[in-house]
Design an enzyme around this catalytic site. Structure first.
Site, PDB file in Angstrom:
ATOM      1  N   HIS A   1      87.969  31.896  39.054  1.00  0.00           N
ATOM      2  CA  HIS A   1      88.201  30.446  39.101  1.00  0.00           C
ATOM      3  C   HIS A   1      87.036  29.676  38.449  1.00  0.00           C
ATOM      4  O   HIS A   1      87.243  28.894  37.516  1.00  0.00           O
ATOM      5  CB  HIS A   1      88.373  30.006  40.557  1.00  0.00           C
ATOM      6  CG  HIS A   1      88.602  28.533  40.721  1.00  0.00           C
ATOM      7  ND1 HIS A   1      89.858  27.984  40.861  1.00  0.00           N
ATOM      8  CD2 HIS A   1      87.742  27.485  40.762  1.00  0.00           C
ATOM      9  CE1 HIS A   1      89.752  26.675  40.972  1.00  0.00           C
ATOM     10  NE2 HIS A   1      88.470  26.344  40.919  1.00  0.00           N
ATOM     11  N   GLU A   2      85.841  29.932  38.926  1.00  0.00           N
ATOM     12  CA  GLU A   2      84.684  29.208  38.374  1.00  0.00           C
ATOM     13  C   GLU A   2      84.481  29.586  36.907  1.00  0.00           C
ATOM     14  O   GLU A   2      84.090  28.747  36.095  1.00  0.00           O
ATOM     15  CB  GLU A   2      83.414  29.487  39.191  1.00  0.00           C
ATOM     16  CG  GLU A   2      83.489  29.091  40.677  1.00  0.00           C
ATOM     17  CD  GLU A   2      83.918  27.652  40.945  1.00  0.00           C
ATOM     18  OE1 GLU A   2      83.630  26.781  40.102  1.00  0.00           O
ATOM     19  OE2 GLU A   2      84.556  27.405  41.991  1.00  0.00           O
TER      20      GLU A   2
ATOM     21  N   GLU B   1      90.775  21.460  36.620  1.00  0.00           N
ATOM     22  CA  GLU B   1      91.311  22.381  37.612  1.00  0.00           C
ATOM     23  C   GLU B   1      92.449  23.207  37.010  1.00  0.00           C
ATOM     24  O   GLU B   1      92.658  24.355  37.391  1.00  0.00           O
ATOM     25  CB  GLU B   1      91.783  21.568  38.820  1.00  0.00           C
ATOM     26  CG  GLU B   1      91.663  22.237  40.154  1.00  0.00           C
ATOM     27  CD  GLU B   1      90.268  22.758  40.471  1.00  0.00           C
ATOM     28  OE1 GLU B   1      90.198  23.890  40.963  1.00  0.00           O
ATOM     29  OE2 GLU B   1      89.266  22.054  40.231  1.00  0.00           O
TER      30      GLU B   1
ATOM     31  N   HIS C   1      86.543  27.319  34.833  1.00  0.00           N
ATOM     32  CA  HIS C   1      85.889  26.010  34.637  1.00  0.00           C
ATOM     33  C   HIS C   1      84.820  26.120  33.543  1.00  0.00           C
ATOM     34  O   HIS C   1      84.705  25.273  32.665  1.00  0.00           O
ATOM     35  CB  HIS C   1      85.180  25.568  35.931  1.00  0.00           C
ATOM     36  CG  HIS C   1      86.076  24.941  36.955  1.00  0.00           C
ATOM     37  ND1 HIS C   1      86.884  23.866  36.685  1.00  0.00           N
ATOM     38  CD2 HIS C   1      86.275  25.224  38.277  1.00  0.00           C
ATOM     39  CE1 HIS C   1      87.540  23.510  37.792  1.00  0.00           C
ATOM     40  NE2 HIS C   1      87.191  24.330  38.770  1.00  0.00           N
TER      41      HIS C   1
HETATM   42 ZN    ZN Z   1      87.826  24.282  40.814  1.00  0.00          ZN
END
Ligand code: ZN
Length: 499
Positions: free
Chosen positions: A264-265, A294, A268
């Site tokens: 997830h990170e 997101e 980003h």
């Molecule tokens: Zn996030």
């Protein structure tokens, strides 16, 4: 005109210097700072953010922005500068309308309220926090009324976190989702549930860290433009250009949480690492459109990271780094990472029930800002909605209304952006597969970088030049809709749960 644009970039560069230091201090505070160093770091953050705020609201800057926004000048600007002038002037005018003593009181209250929330959460006692939350709600309403006196407060808040978004669109999309998820969740719950006991075991943290590095490189995270560290809650931070960092939190008994936080990170970070550097010192470099940001982290985490093709080329490597995985059949691993089950805590939720956690928060925020609910009624309203949407009822406030930090610092309107991100992902997936073919096949061949490149070209390099709605219009040629996400869910989970 060129001279004014150069002055604008110069001014933005100055502001960025302060922000770089501020972000570095935040990073240090979350990852390294010893207990007794916290206060001095917090004070330094206050100092640098005040300086940055002064620069953003200086009269000189205001007149430069007004000059550039005059039609005869504005029309000659290139797109990135137009976007910058528009956003900077909007923020400048908003801040100028907020009385200084009100602002100071609001900022101080937010800090106190956050501490009260921590205490209340630990004790699972809403009453400790209620007076602060009540004041935060009143002051946030007032704050937004100062900034935009002619608009509805909740609309302003939504737009602050997701530029160009409004409650009418969200109502439509979330209703569509609610209708579509109800029968899906029912079918999943009635299907035979997988046996996941093979995953129980110990996964040494040193191995988990090596796995994280391997996964990040595999996805396309550039270690010459970023690094990693540990913190209580995972996050991504930009420390000036060319330095995008992520953190993670590791637990020996639960490797999946850290694996999916890393992915997830990493999503980003890959976004920020690939913004076209020619946008330096414009607001295009900063993607404060949270739904768009997101959408990228969640695309990697859910659409790619929970797909069998993501794992098939690398699954034996997992067993080498964390030997317990050698005892977990690949099929069981896939079932574990795609297991759907209603649960109390948003951040632990699977990708299907997660949607309902956000819809719950959105509906409550809407009620708060329409003055339909009092602060004391919030815990009960939360629990009722959990029962209505997910069929379970929190036993304590800690696993109910107190679980998230967002409201304690006035970040109302933030939650919807998480789910909008997933809704956009359904649409991006459709557009991507039309062009590249099945993502499962691409990844199974070990060619995940083809997907990263597609995202780099079509989304990342543009930074925040376009709003989410514009990105979707350009890539998919249609209005925002939950249909593609629902189609993706239905296809995927009917296979996994055989219905
Ligand atoms: Zn996030």
């Amino acid at each position: 005109m060129n001279n004014s644009v150069a002055r604008l970039k110069d001014h933005m560069k100055k502001i960025e210097q302060y922000q770089t230091i501020e972000n570095l201090l935040y990073w240090d505070l979350a990852t390294m700072t010893p207990e007794k160093g916290v206060d001095s770091k917090a004070e330094a953050i206050g100092f640098f953010s005040t300086e940055a705020f002064r620069l953003s609201t200086s009269e000189e800057y205001g007149s430069l922005l007004k000059e550039l926004s005059a039609p005869e000048n504005y029309n000659t600007l290139e797109p990135a500068i137009k976007v910058t002038v528009r956003r900077e002037l909007r923020d400048y005018e908003r801040f100028c309308r907020v009385p200084e003593d009100f602002y100071t009181e609001y900022v101080t209250l937010k800090a106190r309220s956050q501490r009260a929330w921590e205490t209340a959460k630990k004790a699972s006692d809403f009453s400790v926090y209620a007076p602060y939350l009540d004041k935060i709600i009143q002051m946030t309403k007032q704050y937004v009324r100062y900034m935009e006196p002619d608009q509805k407060p909740y609309e302003v808040l939504l737009d602050m976190f997701e530029e160009g978004m409004d409650s009418q669109t969200i109502d439509r999309v979330f209703e569509e989702l609610k209708e579509g998820l109800r029968p899906l969740l029912k079918k999943i719950r009635e299907a035979e549930q997988p046996d996941l006991s093979a995953l129980k075991g110990t996964y040494p943290i040193s191995g988990q860290k090596k796995l994280q590095d391997m996964l990040l490189s595999y996805m396309g995270f550039d270690f010459t433009k970023g690094t990693t560290a540990e913190s209580e809650h995972p996050f991504t931070s930009e420390i000036g250009s060319g330095d995008i960092r992520i953190t993670n939190h590791f637990r020996e008994e639960d490797p999946l949480a850290a694996i999916f936080s890393a992915i997830h990170e990493g999503g980003h970070a890959i976004f920020d690492q690939n913004i076209d550097p020619s946008y330096a010192h414009t607001s295009v470099m900063q993607v404060n459109i949270m739904g768009l940001h997101e959408s990228q982290s969640r695309f990697y985490e859910n659409i790619l990271g929970r797909n069998p093709g993501f794992w098939s080329p690398i699954y034996t490597k997992l067993g080498k780094l964390l030997p317990h995985f050698q005892e977990v059949p690949f099929d069981t691993f896939l079932k574990a990472i795609n297991h759907v089950e209603p649960s109390m805590i948003r951040i632990d939720a699977d990708e299907v029930t997660y949607c309902l956690h956000i819809i719950l928060r959105y509906e409550i925020e809407r009620a708060i800002f329409n003055d339909e609910v009092t602060t004391e009624e919030l815990p009960a309203l939360w629990n009722d909605k959990m029962e209505e949407l997910l069929g379970i009822r929190p036993a304590t406030d800690a696993e109910g209304v107190l679980q998230d930090t967002h409201w304690s610092d006035g970040s109302f309107g933030y939650f919807p952006s998480y789910l909008l991100g997933s809704v956009y992902d359904g649409m991006f997936l459709e557009a991507m597969e039309k062009e590249l073919g099945s993502i499962e096949e691409i990844m199974s061949k070990g060619e995940i970088m083809k997907i990263t490149k597609w995202l780099n070209t079509n989304i990342h390099q543009n930074g925040s030049l376009y709003t989410s709605r514009e990105v979707i219009q350009r890539l998919c040629g249609k209005e925002i809709s939950a249909r593609p996400l629902l189609d993706y869910f239905n296809k995927k989970y009917s296979e996994i749960y055989s219905f």
